[in-house]
Scaffold this active site. Sequence first.
Site, PDB file in Angstrom:
ATOM      1  N   HIS A 121      -9.417   1.066   5.172  1.00 53.68           N
ATOM      2  CA  HIS A 121      -8.124   1.254   5.833  1.00 53.68           C
ATOM      3  C   HIS A 121      -8.329   2.208   7.022  1.00 53.68           C
ATOM      4  O   HIS A 121      -9.143   3.134   6.946  1.00 53.68           O
ATOM      5  CB  HIS A 121      -7.104   1.833   4.837  1.00 53.68           C
ATOM      6  CG  HIS A 121      -5.717   1.832   5.393  1.00 53.68           C
ATOM      7  ND1 HIS A 121      -5.282   2.786   6.278  1.00 53.68           N
ATOM      8  CD2 HIS A 121      -4.678   0.974   5.221  1.00 53.68           C
ATOM      9  CE1 HIS A 121      -4.038   2.516   6.621  1.00 53.68           C
ATOM     10  NE2 HIS A 121      -3.644   1.423   5.994  1.00 53.68           N
TER      11      HIS A 121
ATOM     12  N   ASN B 160       0.865  -1.186   0.000  1.00 53.70           N
ATOM     13  CA  ASN B 160       0.000   0.000   0.000  1.00 53.70           C
ATOM     14  C   ASN B 160       0.903   1.237   0.000  1.00 53.70           C
ATOM     15  O   ASN B 160       1.494   1.569   1.022  1.00 53.70           O
ATOM     16  CB  ASN B 160      -0.895  -0.055   1.252  1.00 53.70           C
ATOM     17  CG  ASN B 160      -1.722   1.202   1.422  1.00 53.70           C
ATOM     18  OD1 ASN B 160      -1.803   2.042   0.526  1.00 53.70           O
ATOM     19  ND2 ASN B 160      -2.341   1.338   2.584  1.00 53.70           N
ATOM     20  N   TRP B 161       1.001   1.881  -1.148  1.00 52.82           N
ATOM     21  CA  TRP B 161       1.927   3.016  -1.266  1.00 52.82           C
ATOM     22  C   TRP B 161       1.382   4.288  -0.622  1.00 52.82           C
ATOM     23  O   TRP B 161       2.100   5.277  -0.497  1.00 52.82           O
ATOM     24  CB  TRP B 161       2.241   3.285  -2.745  1.00 52.82           C
ATOM     25  CG  TRP B 161       3.078   2.233  -3.406  1.00 52.82           C
ATOM     26  CD1 TRP B 161       3.580   1.091  -2.824  1.00 52.82           C
ATOM     27  CD2 TRP B 161       3.520   2.212  -4.766  1.00 52.82           C
ATOM     28  NE1 TRP B 161       4.303   0.378  -3.747  1.00 52.82           N
ATOM     29  CE2 TRP B 161       4.280   1.040  -4.948  1.00 52.82           C
ATOM     30  CE3 TRP B 161       3.344   3.073  -5.850  1.00 52.82           C
ATOM     31  CZ2 TRP B 161       4.873   0.716  -6.170  1.00 52.82           C
ATOM     32  CZ3 TRP B 161       3.922   2.749  -7.063  1.00 52.82           C
ATOM     33  CH2 TRP B 161       4.676   1.585  -7.222  1.00 52.82           C
ATOM     34  N   LYS B 162       0.111   4.293  -0.292  1.00 52.91           N
ATOM     35  CA  LYS B 162      -0.533   5.479   0.305  1.00 52.91           C
ATOM     36  C   LYS B 162      -0.312   6.693  -0.600  1.00 52.91           C
ATOM     37  O   LYS B 162      -0.238   6.533  -1.824  1.00 52.91           O
ATOM     38  CB  LYS B 162      -0.041   5.697   1.738  1.00 52.91           C
ATOM     39  CG  LYS B 162      -0.179   4.417   2.561  1.00 52.91           C
ATOM     40  CD  LYS B 162       0.008   4.599   4.029  1.00 52.91           C
ATOM     41  CE  LYS B 162      -0.146   3.246   4.723  1.00 52.91           C
ATOM     42  NZ  LYS B 162      -0.056   3.312   6.168  1.00 52.91           N
TER      43      LYS B 162
ATOM     44  N   GLY C 257       2.477   2.283  10.764  1.00 56.46           N
ATOM     45  CA  GLY C 257       3.393   3.408  10.597  1.00 56.46           C
ATOM     46  C   GLY C 257       4.107   3.804  11.876  1.00 56.46           C
ATOM     47  O   GLY C 257       4.736   4.850  11.948  1.00 56.46           O
TER      48      GLY C 257
ATOM     49  N   GLU D  48      -5.317  -5.029  10.691  1.00 55.45           N
ATOM     50  CA  GLU D  48      -4.285  -4.003  10.854  1.00 55.45           C
ATOM     51  C   GLU D  48      -4.523  -3.247  12.164  1.00 55.45           C
ATOM     52  O   GLU D  48      -5.297  -2.289  12.198  1.00 55.45           O
ATOM     53  CB  GLU D  48      -4.357  -3.007   9.690  1.00 55.45           C
ATOM     54  CG  GLU D  48      -4.117  -3.636   8.341  1.00 55.45           C
ATOM     55  CD  GLU D  48      -3.498  -2.628   7.394  1.00 55.45           C
ATOM     56  OE1 GLU D  48      -2.420  -2.901   6.870  1.00 55.45           O
ATOM     57  OE2 GLU D  48      -4.082  -1.544   7.200  1.00 55.45           O
TER      58      GLU D  48
ATOM     59  N   GLY E 290       2.862  -1.190   4.300  1.00 57.45           N
ATOM     60  CA  GLY E 290       2.899   0.237   3.984  1.00 57.45           C
ATOM     61  C   GLY E 290       4.324   0.671   3.682  1.00 57.45           C
ATOM     62  O   GLY E 290       4.853   0.462   2.590  1.00 57.45           O
ATOM     63  N   GLY E 291       4.979   1.281   4.682  1.00 58.00           N
ATOM     64  CA  GLY E 291       6.308   1.875   4.509  1.00 58.00           C
ATOM     65  C   GLY E 291       7.301   0.973   3.786  1.00 58.00           C
ATOM     66  O   GLY E 291       8.016   1.414   2.872  1.00 58.00           O
TER      67      GLY E 291
ATOM     68  N   GLU F 141      -6.746   4.643   8.027  1.00 55.93           N
ATOM     69  CA  GLU F 141      -6.590   6.075   7.704  1.00 55.93           C
ATOM     70  C   GLU F 141      -7.878   6.625   7.086  1.00 55.93           C
ATOM     71  O   GLU F 141      -8.227   7.786   7.292  1.00 55.93           O
ATOM     72  CB  GLU F 141      -5.377   6.255   6.778  1.00 55.93           C
ATOM     73  CG  GLU F 141      -4.073   6.098   7.562  1.00 55.93           C
ATOM     74  CD  GLU F 141      -2.905   5.509   6.774  1.00 55.93           C
ATOM     75  OE1 GLU F 141      -2.929   5.521   5.535  1.00 55.93           O
ATOM     76  OE2 GLU F 141      -1.962   5.017   7.429  1.00 55.93           O
TER      77      GLU F 141
END
Length: 253
Positions: A98, A9-11, A176, A170, A237-238, A100
């Site tokens: 998600h 997930n590159w966000k 993060g 998650e 993610g990261g 976020e």
Amino acid sequence: MKKKIVAGNWKMNLSLLEALALVSEINFMVNDEVMHDVTVIIAPPFPYLQSIRQLTKDNPRIHTAAQNCYSETKGAFTGEVSAEMLKSLGTEYVIIGHSERRNYFKEDNHLLAKKVKIVLNVELIPIYCCGETLQERNANKHFEIIKIQLEEGLFYLSEKEFSNIVIAYEPVWAIGTGVTASPQQAQEMHQYIRSLIKGKYGNEIADNLSILYGGSCNSKNAKELFDNPDVDGGLIGGASLKSRDFTDIIKAI
Ligand code: PGA
């Protein structure tokens, strides 16, 4: 049989050039280095979906996902993107719910239920995210929260529909933050999720469901997380923003 999946997930990161460079490296490495059967999914920002699909379409292991979509099929919704549009680009998966999105955009389980349905209606696969906050875990409410997120977001689906979804657990406190759920915490929750699905949809559907772990998963901790019987891969993610880290995670499965 449940699929083993590693999704990146590159966000809201990377320029177009950076995105193309990264996906070219991943495309190359997934061909050459990953010998076993794993489904790799890349979820870039909307504007890059088509180019990334073009670059990877000849690699049968790599698929694309959108990070979100709108809850209506079409019309006067300025700035929104429909599931049908994503489908027309060759996108196969859509991340829904998600944390976020839940947190910054106030998306609740009822809205997410609508999105899941919209995604399934155009024959895309929702990756439905659930997870508790630190406060909820400290109050020992984590099982209850996950149960509500699943019941309200998914449990209205038919058996056939439910056979076409992926779930990502998650924990919000791990996303993060560099703090990862321990392998025991991940397994305990994944097993609980699968038991809820068994209760509602039966053994076969539950046993075929892929449940991914997300939250500070990286090349160092991926193996011990993925070694658990109910952890079927990761939503990263990261660490998905660096080709070497991401492919090391894929190799850990
Ligand atoms: P992280 O993000 O790996 O950077 O913690 C995971 C996610 O939000 O899907």
